[in-house]
Design an enzyme around this catalytic site. Structure first.
Site, PDB file in Angstrom:
ATOM      1  N   SER A 132     -21.042  19.996 -21.361  1.00  0.00           N
ATOM      2  CA  SER A 132     -19.578  19.921 -21.326  1.00  0.00           C
ATOM      3  C   SER A 132     -18.897  21.034 -22.115  1.00  0.00           C
ATOM      4  O   SER A 132     -17.733  21.348 -21.873  1.00  0.00           O
ATOM      5  CB  SER A 132     -19.115  18.564 -21.862  1.00  0.00           C
ATOM      6  OG  SER A 132     -19.344  18.459 -23.249  1.00  0.00           O
TER       7      SER A 132
ATOM      8  N   ALA B  86     -21.395  13.142 -18.975  1.00  0.00           N
ATOM      9  CA  ALA B  86     -22.329  14.248 -18.809  1.00  0.00           C
ATOM     10  C   ALA B  86     -21.604  15.583 -18.955  1.00  0.00           C
ATOM     11  O   ALA B  86     -20.803  15.756 -19.864  1.00  0.00           O
ATOM     12  CB  ALA B  86     -23.067  14.130 -17.488  1.00  0.00           C
ATOM     13  N   CYS B  87     -21.868  16.523 -18.050  1.00  0.00           N
ATOM     14  CA  CYS B  87     -21.298  17.873 -18.187  1.00  0.00           C
ATOM     15  C   CYS B  87     -19.788  17.911 -17.999  1.00  0.00           C
ATOM     16  O   CYS B  87     -19.152  18.928 -18.291  1.00  0.00           O
ATOM     17  CB  CYS B  87     -21.974  18.825 -17.203  1.00  0.00           C
ATOM     18  SG  CYS B  87     -23.712  19.154 -17.576  1.00  0.00           S
ATOM     19  N   SER B  88     -19.205  16.834 -17.508  1.00  0.00           N
ATOM     20  CA  SER B  88     -17.751  16.775 -17.325  1.00  0.00           C
ATOM     21  C   SER B  88     -17.046  16.111 -18.509  1.00  0.00           C
ATOM     22  O   SER B  88     -15.832  15.879 -18.453  1.00  0.00           O
ATOM     23  CB  SER B  88     -17.407  16.020 -16.036  1.00  0.00           C
ATOM     24  OG  SER B  88     -17.955  16.665 -14.910  1.00  0.00           O
TER      25      SER B  88
END
Length: 373
Positions: free
Chosen positions: A334, A155-157
């Site tokens: 990300s 995901a965003c990481s």
């Protein structure tokens, strides 16, 4: 262990941009249509009328003023309210492949590295265009890199997790150079009919070249002092789209197949988790918040970034110390922290230390501490 350095970054930005006023106008037109269609049910008290959005509400809630998207016309059409992208044949370069190669060319040029010298390509993003073949292998072929490539999703990481993976491959001696790309088409999984989130995301792609210090020749180099990752399961940010949908006979147009979050809960739970991650990571390197010249944080919400930076530093950060790019780009998943790093590392001198940190669904968070050489 081998010294690992970041030697180049790149950024692909779509040509279309939508400011808050245009987005709100489309949303409110749709609201009027829905409320008119269900006027009788609303009058009987069987249905709550939908509320308008506003530019003031969006900016106050998030700090976002505008966003770049691959397609604006479909999003701003009250009858459609989602991007409209033409389907490509299997022989054509994929959308994410096109975004990735554009950003990669910039990063390679900055690093003064030929594509053929790259031995590892990682495509890391919150949503991949397809299950297989890997977009990374397509990018590998298009650029002409050697070695191997694979996709990953945290995901965003995703970007910081990929940075650690690439850095470990270089540190162990298995490769000399790696390329990480983050093609985020966030507009495709956003519900533009949800007042609480219709403004959150934008599209972009970032690229980073990492090298062994003994082969790097770039004018600007950042040594990776350390990486640290953490995950903790939570349903507060979720997207249920997947290949099992068809065999479970679930509604392919169900709201849960798009981005869903409990915003207040995310704020309350993620901010302390991320601040602790960075603080503990710095301590393990015998550093503290006082040593940080820059904090390139995930660009999801201005209030989250301000709180996290304040917890780590012990005071309110300046715009230069904790740069914000989400006002122009919105949340690009990300890619956000990497955009901040790409655009805001000027005036850093030899020995200056900064942290790239991303956080999001999972929950997941990644910290990459770097030093200007």
């Amino acid at each position: 262990m081998t010294q690992v350095v970041i030697t180049g970054t790149g950024l692909y930005t779509p040509e279309h941009a939508i400011d808050n006023d245009a987005l709100v106008a489309a949303f409110n037109t749709w609201v009027d249509k829905e409320n008119e269609e269900h006027a009788e049910a609303i009058a009987r008290g069987e249905r709550e009328p939908l509320a308008y959005s506003s530019s003031e509400f969006i900016e106050k809630a998030s700090g976002i003023k505008s966003r770049y998207v691959l397609n604006a016309s479909g999003i701003l059409d009250p009858q459609r309210m989602r991007p409209k992208l033409p389907q490509r044949s299997n022989e054509e370069l994929s959308v994410q492949g096109e975004m990735a190669t554009a950003a990669a060319h910039q990063a390679l040029a900055a690093a003064k590295v030929a594509a053929s010298d790259i031995e590892l390509v990682i495509v890391a993003c919150s949503n991949l265009e397809r299950a297989y073949p890997a977009v990374a292998v397509e990018v590998q072929q298009t650029l002409g890199t050697s070695g191997y490539g694979f996709d990953m999703n945290v995901a965003c990481s995703s970007a910081t997790f990929a940075l650690e993976t690439a850095a470990n491959a270089i540190a162990s001696g298995s490769v000399k150079r790696a390329l990480v790309v983050n093609p985020e088409i966030c507009s495709a999984h956003l519900n533009f009919r949800d007042r609480d989130s219709h403004f959150i995301f934008g599209d972009a792609c970032t690229a980073i070249v990492l090298e062994s210090g003994d082969v790097a020749v770039a004018d600007e180099q950042f040594e990776i002092l350390g990486t640290r990752l953490v995950t903790k399961f939570s349903n507060a940010i979720r997207n249920n789209a997947g290949f099992l949908n068809r065999v479970m006979d679930s509604d392919p147009l169900g709201l849960d197949k798009l981005f869903v979050q409990e915003g207040r809960r995310v704020f309350k739970e993620v901010c302390p988790m991320v601040a602790k991650l960075i603080t503990d990571h710095l301590a393990s390197l015998e550093l503290s918040g006082n040593d940080l010249k820059r904090m390139w944080l995930h660009q999801a919400n201005r209030h989250m970034n301000d709180l996290i930076a304040r917890k780590v530093l012990g005071y309110d950060p300046s715009e230069q110390q904790a740069p914000i790019i989400l006002d122009r780009y919105a949340n690009t998943s990300s890619a956000g922290s990497i955009i901040a790093f790409h655009l805001h590392r000027e005036q850093l001198e030899e020995g200056d230390i900064g942290v790239i940190c991303s956080f999001g669904a999972g929950y997941s968070a990644g910290s990459v501490v770097i030093r200007r050489l």
